[in-house]
Motif scaffolding. Structure first.
Motif, short mmCIF file in Angstrom:
data_model
loop_
_atom_site.label_atom_id
_atom_site.label_comp_id
_atom_site.label_asym_id
_atom_site.label_seq_id
_atom_site.Cartn_x
_atom_site.Cartn_y
_atom_site.Cartn_z
N ASP A 32 0.80 -1.22 0.00
CA ASP A 32 0.00 0.00 0.00
C ASP A 32 0.84 1.28 0.00
OD1 ASP A 32 -2.30 -1.56 0.07
OD2 ASP A 32 -2.47 -1.44 2.27
N VAL A 33 2.13 1.16 0.25
CA VAL A 33 3.00 2.34 0.38
C VAL A 33 2.97 3.21 -0.88
CG1 VAL A 33 5.40 3.13 0.66
CG2 VAL A 33 4.44 1.40 2.21
N PRO A 34 3.12 2.67 -2.09
CA PRO A 34 3.11 3.55 -3.26
C PRO A 34 1.82 4.38 -3.39
CG PRO A 34 4.01 1.43 -3.87
CD PRO A 34 3.45 1.27 -2.47
N ASP A 35 0.67 3.75 -3.19
CA ASP A 35 -0.59 4.50 -3.29
C ASP A 35 -0.72 5.54 -2.19
OD1 ASP A 35 -1.47 3.24 -5.59
OD2 ASP A 35 -2.63 1.72 -4.50
N ARG A 36 -0.28 5.22 -1.01
CA ARG A 36 -0.36 6.19 0.09
C ARG A 36 0.55 7.38 -0.15
NH1 ARG A 36 -1.15 2.94 5.75
NH2 ARG A 36 -0.98 5.07 6.60
N ILE A 37 1.69 7.14 -0.77
CA ILE A 37 2.59 8.25 -1.12
C ILE A 37 1.93 9.15 -2.16
CG2 ILE A 37 4.75 8.82 -2.31
CD1 ILE A 37 6.02 6.41 -0.86
N ARG A 38 1.34 8.55 -3.18
CA ARG A 38 0.69 9.36 -4.23
C ARG A 38 -0.53 10.11 -3.66
NH1 ARG A 38 2.49 4.90 -7.37
NH2 ARG A 38 0.60 3.72 -6.94
N THR A 39 -1.28 9.49 -2.78
CA THR A 39 -2.43 10.16 -2.16
C THR A 39 -1.97 11.35 -1.33
OG1 THR A 39 -3.72 8.12 -2.13
CG2 THR A 39 -4.36 9.84 -0.56
N ASN A 40 -0.89 11.15 -0.59
CA ASN A 40 -0.34 12.23 0.22
C ASN A 40 0.12 13.38 -0.67
OD1 ASN A 40 2.28 13.48 1.56
ND2 ASN A 40 1.01 12.69 3.24
N ALA A 41 0.78 13.07 -1.78
CA ALA A 41 1.26 14.12 -2.70
C ALA A 41 0.09 14.91 -3.28
CB ALA A 41 2.09 13.50 -3.82
N ALA A 42 -1.01 14.24 -3.58
CA ALA A 42 -2.19 14.94 -4.10
C ALA A 42 -2.75 15.91 -3.06
CB ALA A 42 -3.26 13.93 -4.53
N ALA A 43 -2.72 15.52 -1.81
CA ALA A 43 -3.20 16.42 -0.75
C ALA A 43 -2.34 17.68 -0.67
CB ALA A 43 -3.22 15.69 0.59
N TRP A 44 -1.02 17.51 -0.81
CA TRP A 44 -0.13 18.68 -0.79
C TRP A 44 -0.39 19.59 -1.98
CZ3 TRP A 44 2.19 20.37 3.29
CH2 TRP A 44 2.53 19.48 4.31
N ALA A 45 -0.67 19.03 -3.13
CA ALA A 45 -0.97 19.86 -4.30
C ALA A 45 -2.17 20.75 -4.03
CB ALA A 45 -1.22 18.98 -5.53
#
Length: 177
Positions: A32-45
């Motif tokens: 799940d780490v890759p998806d959680r990283i991408r989700t986190n990045a979207a929140a920062w955007a």
């Protein structure tokens, strides 16, 4: 005013639930780490695009949302380099990274929020792809931080994820889970 250096050893988050953000490394499935990283990045955007106070520090001892985002971007770059080293080299020693000096040198508070959003997204995509390509046995490969802390690729991924989710919690009070 300069922010006080963070001198805590945060490796305890690998064995204990973080009382500040609620992160529980033992509950993280490495798949799940890759998806959680991408989700986190979207929140920062979203934060960088939508918050009118993106450059404002809430107090003298806390980074602005922009400064946190710059740090998260640089965390992705640093961890990507470390994971690559762990996968390509037997038990590498990581170069020391002084995150506080980096914040000052790179003038986090003066960077363009939209540039930071794109750089953060790109860095998150690179490191999430690297984690996504790790084969089963490679999760146990090791590397060492300059203070002697030893990580496996798996524990480094969980440690990395905590940093991201903790800082998002610092800014918005929730995690991206």
């Amino acid at each position: 005013m300069a922010i006080e250096r963070d001198t805590k050893d945060w490796t305890w988050v690998l064995t204990e639930v973080c009382g500040e953000c609620g992160y529980d490394a033992s509950a993280v499935d490495l798949d799940d780490v890759p998806d959680r990283i991408r989700t986190n990045a979207a929140a920062w955007a979203g934060i960088l695009a939508d918050r009118p106070d993106v450059r404002e520090r809430p107090d003298d001892q806390t980074w602005s949302p922009l400064e946190y985002a710059c740090h998260v971007r640089d965390v992705h770059v640093t961890f990507d380099q470390r994971v690559r080293l762990m996968l390509e080299t037997d038990d590498p020693a990581f170069e020391n990274w002084d995150q506080d000096a980096t914040a000052v040198e790179r003038r986090y508070g003066e960077q363009d929020p939209m540039d930071v959003a794109e750089e953060l997204r790109s860095a998150a995509a690179r490191v999430s792809s690297r984690y996504g390509a790790v084969k089963a046995a490679a999760w146990e490969r090791t590397g060492r931080r300059s203070d002697g802390a030893v990580f496996t690729v798996g524990s480094l991924a969980r440690y990395h994820l905590h940093d991201l989710e903790h800082h998002l919690h610092d800014v918005i009070g929730t995690t991206s889970r």
